[in-house]
Motif scaffolding. Structure first.
Motif, PDB file in Angstrom:
ATOM      1  N   SER A  20      -2.711   0.309   1.819  1.00 31.60           N
ATOM      2  CA  SER A  20      -2.432  -0.853   0.978  1.00 31.60           C
ATOM      3  C   SER A  20      -1.668  -1.897   1.776  1.00 31.60           C
ATOM      4  CB  SER A  20      -1.598  -0.416  -0.233  1.00 31.60           C
ATOM      5  OG  SER A  20      -1.071  -1.533  -0.897  1.00 31.60           O
ATOM      6  N   VAL A  21      -2.214  -3.093   1.821  1.00 32.62           N
ATOM      7  CA  VAL A  21      -1.537  -4.192   2.514  1.00 32.62           C
ATOM      8  C   VAL A  21      -0.209  -4.494   1.830  1.00 32.62           C
ATOM      9  CG1 VAL A  21      -1.693  -6.638   3.124  1.00 32.62           C
ATOM     10  CG2 VAL A  21      -3.696  -5.165   3.362  1.00 32.62           C
ATOM     11  N   GLY A  22      -0.207  -4.424   0.513  1.00 37.07           N
ATOM     12  CA  GLY A  22       1.027  -4.676  -0.237  1.00 37.07           C
ATOM     13  C   GLY A  22       2.134  -3.699   0.117  1.00 37.07           C
ATOM     14  N   MET A  23       1.782  -2.431   0.287  1.00 32.93           N
ATOM     15  CA  MET A  23       2.783  -1.428   0.661  1.00 32.93           C
ATOM     16  C   MET A  23       3.282  -1.662   2.086  1.00 32.93           C
ATOM     17  SD  MET A  23       3.437   0.433  -1.902  1.00 32.93           S
ATOM     18  CE  MET A  23       4.127   1.985  -1.412  1.00 32.93           C
ATOM     19  N   GLN A  24       2.388  -2.068   2.980  1.00 32.55           N
ATOM     20  CA  GLN A  24       2.805  -2.362   4.345  1.00 32.55           C
ATOM     21  C   GLN A  24       3.746  -3.568   4.376  1.00 32.55           C
ATOM     22  OE1 GLN A  24      -0.830  -2.810   6.531  1.00 32.55           O
ATOM     23  NE2 GLN A  24      -1.262  -0.614   6.541  1.00 32.55           N
ATOM     24  N   GLU A  25       3.446  -4.565   3.578  1.00 33.39           N
ATOM     25  CA  GLU A  25       4.332  -5.732   3.524  1.00 33.39           C
ATOM     26  C   GLU A  25       5.669  -5.380   2.878  1.00 33.39           C
ATOM     27  OE1 GLU A  25       2.366  -9.095   1.802  1.00 33.39           O
ATOM     28  OE2 GLU A  25       0.997  -9.286   3.517  1.00 33.39           O
ATOM     29  N   MET A  26       5.634  -4.455   1.919  1.00 32.22           N
ATOM     30  CA  MET A  26       6.876  -4.035   1.286  1.00 32.22           C
ATOM     31  C   MET A  26       7.803  -3.371   2.309  1.00 32.22           C
ATOM     32  SD  MET A  26       8.780  -4.006  -1.339  1.00 32.22           S
ATOM     33  CE  MET A  26       7.690  -4.502  -2.649  1.00 32.22           C
ATOM     34  N   TYR A  82       4.848   7.276   2.208  1.00 30.57           N
ATOM     35  CA  TYR A  82       3.682   7.141   1.335  1.00 30.57           C
ATOM     36  C   TYR A  82       2.529   6.448   2.070  1.00 30.57           C
ATOM     37  CZ  TYR A  82       0.688   5.337  -2.375  1.00 30.57           C
ATOM     38  OH  TYR A  82      -0.390   5.010  -3.146  1.00 30.57           O
ATOM     39  N   ASP A  83       2.871   5.377   2.778  1.00 31.92           N
ATOM     40  CA  ASP A  83       1.845   4.613   3.481  1.00 31.92           C
ATOM     41  C   ASP A  83       1.187   5.450   4.576  1.00 31.92           C
ATOM     42  OD1 ASP A  83       0.362   2.241   3.919  1.00 31.92           O
ATOM     43  OD2 ASP A  83       1.679   1.701   5.590  1.00 31.92           O
ATOM     44  N   VAL A  84       1.981   6.210   5.311  1.00 30.59           N
ATOM     45  CA  VAL A  84       1.431   7.057   6.382  1.00 30.59           C
ATOM     46  C   VAL A  84       0.538   8.145   5.793  1.00 30.59           C
ATOM     47  CG1 VAL A  84       2.057   8.768   8.149  1.00 30.59           C
ATOM     48  CG2 VAL A  84       3.252   6.578   8.041  1.00 30.59           C
ATOM     49  N   VAL A  85       0.995   8.787   4.726  1.00 30.02           N
ATOM     50  CA  VAL A  85       0.191   9.839   4.095  1.00 30.02           C
ATOM     51  C   VAL A  85      -1.124   9.261   3.584  1.00 30.02           C
ATOM     52  CG1 VAL A  85       0.083  11.403   2.100  1.00 30.02           C
ATOM     53  CG2 VAL A  85       2.128  11.348   3.533  1.00 30.02           C
ATOM     54  N   MET A  86      -1.051   8.131   2.928  1.00 28.39           N
ATOM     55  CA  MET A  86      -2.272   7.518   2.390  1.00 28.39           C
ATOM     56  C   MET A  86      -3.227   7.105   3.515  1.00 28.39           C
ATOM     57  SD  MET A  86      -2.186   7.810  -0.802  1.00 28.39           S
ATOM     58  CE  MET A  86      -3.516   6.774  -1.332  1.00 28.39           C
ATOM     59  N   ARG A  87      -2.678   6.585   4.597  1.00 30.60           N
ATOM     60  CA  ARG A  87      -3.528   6.097   5.684  1.00 30.60           C
ATOM     61  C   ARG A  87      -4.176   7.243   6.456  1.00 30.60           C
ATOM     62  NH1 ARG A  87      -0.177   3.164   9.582  1.00 30.60           N
ATOM     63  NH2 ARG A  87       0.144   1.758   7.858  1.00 30.60           N
ATOM     64  N   TYR A  88      -3.424   8.254   6.816  1.00 29.20           N
ATOM     65  CA  TYR A  88      -3.957   9.288   7.699  1.00 29.20           C
ATOM     66  C   TYR A  88      -4.603  10.466   6.982  1.00 29.20           C
ATOM     67  CZ  TYR A  88      -1.849   6.692  11.455  1.00 29.20           C
ATOM     68  OH  TYR A  88      -1.537   5.705  12.345  1.00 29.20           O
TER      69      TYR A  88
END
Length: 180
Positions: A45-51, A33-39
């Motif tokens: 989301s910092v929260g998702m990265q910390e998760m 999810y984080d990769v899709v959202m970022r690229y």
């Protein structure tokens, strides 16, 4: 009696392993999810990265216990593999009782103040948009090392049974050779 206790530890280990597999799947989905959202959406989301690292920490901290009972831990296999089963069991017992358990107790009891301090100051992420309740992930340290000590007991019991079994099979082999 020891066989029943060992079976309990094996069931506990299987359940813990399945829970960790689910946590690992959640971590994988989180990273996806984080990769899709970022690229693709240029939104992160910092929260998702910390998760991600919270879930990774859980997998590593508790995975050590699963690896112990599954014989997946690191050791000097090129020497260990050459020993008979009885010697391997004795090495495992001695290593667990004199090295693993004391180190795990050191981390377990040494981390209480670390977690307590984090809880008392209501520590949160220092990053804007980060996760609150940092003490919750820090609390996984003493809990996971408590679980490690618990599984070390099961591992010791397992090796005591292997030691006895190897000893009795050796005695039977000697008796058979004497009769022949």
């Amino acid at each position: 009696m020891l066989e029943r206790i060992e079976r309990f530890y094996q069931v506990f280990n299987r359940i813990l392993g399945k829970i960790l597999a689910i946590v690992f799947l959640l971590m994988t989905l989180n990273v996806f999810y984080d990769v899709v959202m970022r690229y693709f959406f240029h939104n992160s989301s910092v929260g998702m990265q910390e998760m991600e690292w919270h879930l990774f920490s859980i997998v590593i901290l508790y995975g050590v216990s699963v690896a112990l009972l599954d014989e997946g831990h690191v050791r000097v296999d090129f020497l260990y593999d050459r020993y008979p089963q009885r010697a391997k069991a004795m090495i495992n017992i001695i290593g667990t009782v004199f090295f693993l358990v004391p180190l795990a107790c050191l981390v377990l009891f040494g981390s209480f103040d670390f977690v307590k301090d984090s809880y008392e100051i209501k520590e949160i992420s220092e990053n804007p948009g980060g996760l609150p309740y940092r003490f919750a992930i820090k609390a996984m340290i003493p809990v996971s090392f408590g679980v490690l000590i618990f599984t070390a007991i099961g591992y010791t019991i397992k090796n005591i049974l292997l030691f006895k079994k190897a000893g009795s099979s050796t005695e039977l082999q000697i008796i058979k050779e004497d009769k022949a």
